[in-house]
Design an enzyme around this catalytic site. Structure first.
Site, short mmCIF file in Angstrom:
data_model
loop_
_atom_site.label_atom_id
_atom_site.label_comp_id
_atom_site.label_asym_id
_atom_site.label_seq_id
_atom_site.Cartn_x
_atom_site.Cartn_y
_atom_site.Cartn_z
CG HIS F 14 -0.24 0.22 2.54
ND1 HIS F 14 -0.93 0.48 3.70
CD2 HIS F 14 1.08 0.21 2.88
CE1 HIS F 14 -0.08 0.63 4.69
NE2 HIS F 14 1.14 0.47 4.23
CB CYS F 33 3.63 5.80 4.46
SG CYS F 33 4.23 4.91 5.89
CG HIS F 39 5.58 0.61 2.28
ND1 HIS F 39 4.92 1.78 1.99
CD2 HIS F 39 5.16 0.24 3.52
CE1 HIS F 39 4.16 2.12 3.01
NE2 HIS F 39 4.28 1.21 3.95
CG HIS F 41 3.09 -3.36 6.32
ND1 HIS F 41 4.20 -3.01 7.03
CD2 HIS F 41 2.59 -2.21 5.80
CE1 HIS F 41 4.36 -1.69 6.95
NE2 HIS F 41 3.40 -1.19 6.21
CG ASP F 79 -2.48 -13.25 0.92
OD1 ASP F 79 -1.59 -12.57 1.47
OD2 ASP F 79 -2.31 -14.43 0.58
CG HIS F 80 0.40 -12.71 -2.25
ND1 HIS F 80 0.25 -13.19 -0.97
CD2 HIS F 80 1.64 -13.12 -2.65
CE1 HIS F 80 1.34 -13.85 -0.63
NE2 HIS F 80 2.20 -13.83 -1.61
CD GLU F 124 1.27 -0.26 8.90
OE1 GLU F 124 0.36 0.37 8.34
OE2 GLU F 124 2.29 0.28 9.37
#
Lengths: 141, 141, 141, 141, 141, 141
Positions: F14, F33, F39, F41, F79-80, F124
């Site tokens: 994100h 950010c 980037h 998490h 996810d992903h 996070e």
């Protein structure tokens, strides 16, 4: 050959200071660890022994004996102590994590009978740990 | 209403002693924590704030400000300190985990502007922690 | 000889793609990691150095220098980055955990002075990690 | 040469008993683990493989294959089982953590194709784990 | 009002079965947990008590008493046991994590004197836990 | 009333950006950010449901259904993924941890049948997490 590791925790305080350094050197090299009042950590100790599995018990080491040896030789001496003041070797030796790992090795080595001491790992915090394999270990892991 | 929690760690030493207790009472009630040389911990601090999400930023609190407030008001005062000797409130107050949580609440409460302090949690070890929700909180978690 | 390990974390995104593979091969081999928008991880890095303990300081390595080297050479380059787009070696190299460990070794190796780099460990998730001991290491852990 | 480790968990029950021991010996050597009803653990398994990085994929091993091999050869056989009663080798072998690590090695070794099995680590609890590097490993971690 | 939480671990085995269900229902509802041989877990227990801080000791509860109560009332009864066979309430009650939390509450509640029981949390695995606040708690966390 | 929590993990990328802010504001408020490449998490999700224990099964919720709902409604969508580009609500909403927790609540709430959704917690990183109890929750943890 199989390796078994047992963890334990102890809480102690310490500070870093070399009387042969000038105050400036002590401050530069040790930073806030040089505070003579001490500060503390929850240390985590991992003791690894190695040996053959005993076919009768399925054990490489008597777990109760290992636990007791760790308690009598290490935890009883270090837990809830100010290392610099109350643990003999740290009256002269600086109680860094490195020296703590070596000291614990020397305390445990002569007391372990059935299995051979392989490694002492000491975590000072979750982000910093030291491994020691004995004075005469060749350069391995 | 949304709750945001940030963790930080500090290392300090302390001991437990009440000068109004007899030595026997101090020993019975505080056990090995009564050792006046002190012992130490890696404390983990969790600070929870609550508020509405700012629709422009998506944040309930400015994370950088929260981090800085935790550093200036708490970590700078407690990290690498002997709590009984170097932190004013613990010259008279016993630095138990309970009193540490209350003290940290009192340090943070007046400094937090945009979001409201909801909870202070302090872990003394991985197996023991204390929560404080403020003096005037009703009995709710 | 003693081994000291320091941890750090960084957050980055990446995706896996080999331009010499067909789309079907890329999909079969890389699965959902092939999504070109990227996805991300909180990577945990463990850097292990080895050496003799300096008898004056009790340290195998200057911890502050090690921390700074890890920050300048690794975290500043990788944290909050899209590895494929923003980190030079991953424009051509696929940023798998394996290649990330090798890249971090190559970044750190020439910069460490007092102690010798022994191992780079990279966790992509809590359940998957890679260890690298240098190009010319014999087959040893 | 690079090392990749993948974790997995399984839950099983077991007890320790040697029919050639007297009841007193079983009790003395195995303590409360001798209870024939069994007790259980959430075991954590770490499987480490080693090999060269494939320059086309950036992988030392096909992660999906490794995961499936661990599931088919280990988890399907051990998860939610009473080891002594339901896993053939533990009808005669005592299911200590040591023997479990050896058994898992023997289950995985013949099934891993592209990368070489390097180590099996089994955690019985967070505080106790065993490492096995294969029958014919020289004495190295 | 302050809340203090103490953790402990125990290892036990169990299985899920309702004699009033058909075998098909037992299998469908309980899946592999229905295996009558049992399987096991390392349970983590968190006990939270609440009360005022005693100004003489700085404690909300005598930690040694709390630890002993947890040992005598819970761990001695459940650790290294097959819950369905060896713990009276689970001869009829299905030993799910939910029922385990309620049972532990009922064991602890009448034995805690100085502080009030607030919450019992039981982790069956790292990924699944249950909280119980007492039968007559209003709907609050 | 009993509370059950299940954890899951997902990896996503994100970045934070408000098109109504100037570049300087975006940089000042979001720091690194704000990098538009994104980037990532490893997010940890904890979903807590509450209800009465079903006396026939001992469950407050069908664990398999809960797991499937979490997978279909949350993990499959997030996810992903690059949240800003691939998840509809984050085309306009900034994908902060706060907004992620609210979004996950809204995805899960209408799909949970037998037990009531109580809390969504999103980590996070290990040091930062957010809790959401629903739009119309009174101010209670």
């Amino acid at each position: 050959m199989i390796y078994l590791t047992r963890k334990a925790e102890f809480s102690a305080s310490h500070y870093y200071h070399n009387p042969n350094f000038t105050p400036e050197e002590n401050h530069r090299i040790f930073g806030k660890c040089n505070n003579p009042n001490g500060h503390g950590h929850n240390y985590t100790l991992e003791v690894t022994v190695k040996g053959e599995v005993d076919s009768r018990s399925g054990f490489v080491v008597d777990l109760k004996q290992l636990k007791e040896t760790m308690h009598f030789e290490v935890l009883d001496a270090l837990d809830h102590r100010f290392l610099n003041k109350e643990v003999p070797e740290f009256r002269t030796l600086i109680p860094t994590t490195e020296n703590l790992a070596i000291s614990i090795w020397q305390r445990l080595k002569p007391k372990l009978k059935t299995a051979q001491l392989h490694r002492v790992r000491v975590y000072e915090t979750a982000d910093l740990f030291v491994d020691f394999y004995g004075e005469d270990s060749q350069d391995s892991e």
